[in-house]
Write a protein that holds these residues in place. Structure first.
Motif, short mmCIF file in Angstrom:
data_model
loop_
_atom_site.label_atom_id
_atom_site.label_comp_id
_atom_site.label_asym_id
_atom_site.label_seq_id
_atom_site.Cartn_x
_atom_site.Cartn_y
_atom_site.Cartn_z
N ILE A 21 23.22 6.29 75.02
CA ILE A 21 22.15 6.04 73.94
C ILE A 21 20.84 6.69 74.66
O ILE A 21 20.17 6.08 75.26
CB ILE A 21 22.24 4.55 73.71
CG1 ILE A 21 23.26 4.39 73.14
CG2 ILE A 21 21.08 4.31 72.65
CD1 ILE A 21 23.61 2.57 72.86
N GLY A 22 20.39 7.65 74.08
CA GLY A 22 19.27 8.21 74.51
C GLY A 22 18.13 8.32 73.51
O GLY A 22 18.32 7.90 72.21
N THR A 23 16.85 8.64 73.76
CA THR A 23 15.71 8.79 72.95
C THR A 23 15.96 10.02 71.97
O THR A 23 15.41 10.04 70.65
CB THR A 23 14.52 8.86 73.45
OG1 THR A 23 14.22 7.65 74.38
CG2 THR A 23 13.32 9.04 72.46
N SER A 24 16.61 11.09 72.27
CA SER A 24 16.58 12.16 71.46
C SER A 24 18.07 12.40 70.85
O SER A 24 18.13 13.08 69.86
CB SER A 24 16.43 13.41 72.29
OG SER A 24 17.34 13.64 73.38
N LYS A 25 19.13 11.85 71.42
CA LYS A 25 20.63 12.10 70.83
C LYS A 25 21.23 10.86 71.30
O LYS A 25 20.99 10.15 72.32
CB LYS A 25 21.10 13.38 71.43
CG LYS A 25 21.60 13.46 72.94
CD LYS A 25 22.47 14.44 73.14
CE LYS A 25 23.00 14.55 74.66
NZ LYS A 25 22.05 13.76 75.53
N SER A 49 19.10 11.12 67.69
CA SER A 49 18.75 9.51 67.98
C SER A 49 17.78 9.10 67.23
O SER A 49 16.82 9.76 66.89
CB SER A 49 18.52 9.39 69.17
OG SER A 49 18.47 7.95 69.44
N LYS A 50 17.58 7.89 66.43
CA LYS A 50 16.75 7.54 65.50
C LYS A 50 16.77 5.94 65.87
O LYS A 50 17.80 5.24 66.31
CB LYS A 50 16.96 7.57 63.91
CG LYS A 50 16.83 9.03 63.65
CD LYS A 50 17.17 9.10 62.03
CE LYS A 50 16.88 10.47 61.57
NZ LYS A 50 16.99 10.84 60.13
N GLY A 51 15.48 5.53 65.90
CA GLY A 51 15.20 4.19 66.21
C GLY A 51 15.35 3.54 67.72
O GLY A 51 15.52 2.43 67.95
N ILE A 86 31.75 1.74 76.95
CA ILE A 86 30.63 1.95 77.86
C ILE A 86 29.37 2.35 77.88
O ILE A 86 29.40 3.53 77.23
CB ILE A 86 31.36 2.42 79.38
CG1 ILE A 86 32.76 1.75 79.67
CG2 ILE A 86 30.35 2.25 80.46
CD1 ILE A 86 33.45 2.28 80.68
N VAL A 87 28.06 1.55 78.06
CA VAL A 87 27.10 2.16 77.44
C VAL A 87 25.87 2.43 78.78
O VAL A 87 25.95 1.81 79.68
CB VAL A 87 26.46 1.08 76.52
CG1 VAL A 87 25.02 1.47 76.25
CG2 VAL A 87 27.33 0.75 75.51
N SER A 88 25.12 3.46 78.40
CA SER A 88 24.55 4.12 79.32
C SER A 88 22.97 3.02 79.24
O SER A 88 22.82 2.52 78.24
CB SER A 88 23.98 5.51 79.36
OG SER A 88 23.15 5.57 77.91
N LEU A 89 22.42 3.06 80.26
CA LEU A 89 20.98 2.23 80.48
C LEU A 89 20.10 3.12 81.20
O LEU A 89 20.31 3.42 82.18
CB LEU A 89 21.25 1.06 81.06
CG LEU A 89 20.12 -0.15 80.85
CD1 LEU A 89 19.94 -0.42 79.51
CD2 LEU A 89 20.36 -1.39 82.05
#
Length: 422
Positions: A21-25, A49-51, A86-89
């Motif tokens: 989950i990134g800012t651009s995608k 990516s939005k929001g 599994i989620v990135s941080l």
């Protein structure tokens, strides 16, 4: 942090889903692991990516729609439904702490229980109401003063110690991410720090052993991880990335954000050249005047807007590494990855400011990975899959505990479980 259903990894085989989950995608990769432990990517989905801004949810509805679109595309390609991810941080909420702990052994053999005990001591030094522990990475162990031990189990001694690198995140950030992912009917299996994952996909073993800094330049965040002696010893992030460069261009040249991104990609550079004043570029004006003829200006004006922001990024990285006490461990090499690292001149700028040898890093290819999803922009997602097979022994032990007992309680219950079973 989030409820779990049936564990994602029941055995060495099955499906693994990661969500970057990134800012651009937002990227979702689904991989299958066979009985031999070989991994093959069977589903890929990515979406604008939005929001989300700098790794933080700013609009639940928009973020939810982006996540659903990316996961759905990966599910369609893989032909299966994802329940756990599994989620990135990333983001400025990542913090890095190095702690040293020790315990008395009375000359006994070091067991799994002892390893869990000493790691729990390190974890207990972190205030859990202020930070969520993402990784607890043993850098090295020592036994009766003998240092540099990779795995002390089966050895005998009177005093066991460990140097631990603990990566934490803000509870508000992790819980909001878990809540947003939960609204998409998914369970967060665990979090992985983005720079740590990117390092696993881009760095060579010799680099990690000799000392290297991995810099992952994303859209809203630039995160970095220092490796020495083969271990991640420092991790941090700054809330500045490629989108900030785009915003600077839009403001500085008075053009729209889409035009600014195009100008950055086609004509942008972080380093000035002698021909910049002679090369003219067309800049569509902002607002009502967009229907008119574009403004013509020298490329040097574009470079003049880009350069200060890139300088700021690497100066902040240098300052954070020095303030974090990792300067001596960082070695003489830097590896750049992430979508924003592909801007012309970034490598030279990094070398000038950091005073190190710099190379551009691409993630190592995995079976089934399409060429379009194998560039630096996907280093984190690919590294998250790589992480599953390269977890430290201690984190694998914790996974075993969760699978056997199916508990969702905190790490503090692990020690008592090992005492009962070993």
């Amino acid at each position: 942090m989030t409820k779990t259903s049936k564990p994602l990894r029941k055995s060495s085989t099955g499906s693994i889903a990661v969500l970057d989950i990134g800012t651009s995608k937002i990227a979702c990769f689904i991989a299958q692991v066979d009985s031999a432990g070989e991994m093959k990517i069977v589903g890929i989905g990515h979406q604008l990516s939005k929001g989300i801004r700098s790794g933080i949810i700013t609009d639940f509805a928009e973020a939810e729609a982006s996540i659903i679109a990316a996961v759905h595309a990966a599910e369609q390609m893989a032909g299966e439904t994802v329940e756990n991810v599994i989620v990135s941080l990333s983001g400025g909420n990542l913090t890095s702490r190095n702690v040293t702990v020790e315990m008395t052994m009375l000359g006994e053999e070091v067991t799994d229980r002892d390893i869990m005990d000493i790691i729990e001591q390190g974890r207990a030094s972190i205030l859990h109401n202020e930070s969520d522990i993402i990784h607890c990475i043993p850098v090295s162990y020592y036994l009766d003063g003998a240092r540099g031990i990779a795995d002390p189990r089966k050895m005998f001694g009177k005093k066991l110690g460990a140097d631990l690198h603990i990566i934490t995140g803000l509870p508000s950030v992790t819980r909001n991410l878990a809540h947003c992912v939960g609204r998409c009917h998914l369970n967060v299996e665990e979090y992985i720090a983005s720079p740590y994952a990117s390092a696993l996909s881009c760095l060579e073993n010799d680099e990690k052993q000799l000392g290297v800094t991995l810099v992952d330049m994303g859209g809203g965040v630039t995160s970095f991880a220092v490796f020495a002696g083969g271990k991640n010893v420092y991790t941090d992030a700054i809330a500045i990335g490629g989108q900030h460069v785009t915003n600077d261009i839009a403001r500085g040249l008075s053009t729209g954000l889409q035009h600014a991104e195009r100008l950055k990609t086609l004509h942008g550079s972080a380093i000035a050249s002698p021909k910049d004043d002679q090369v003219m570029i067309e800049v569509p004006p902002l607002g009502e005047e967009e229907s008119e003829d574009p403004t013509t200006m020298p490329r040097s004006m574009l470079v003049g807007v880009i350069r200060p922001r890139i300088e700021e990024i690497f100066e902040m990285i240098r300052s954070k590494i020095e303030m974090g006490g990792a300067g001596a461990m960082a070695g003489k090499r830097v590896v750049l990855t992430g979508g924003a690292s592909q801007l012309l001149g970034v490598r030279d700028m990094a070398a000038n400011i950091l005073g190190k040898q710099v190379r551009l890093g691409r993630p190592r290819p995995l079976p089934g990975l399409a060429e379009a999803a194998s560039g630096p922009a996907f280093s984190t997602a690919i590294g998250m899959l790589d992480y599953i097979t390269k977890k430290p022994m201690e984190e694998q032990m914790f996974d075993t505990y969760r699978r056997r007992r199916g508990l969702t309680a905190g790490f503090e219950k692990v020690v008592s479980w090992f005492r009962e079973n070993f």
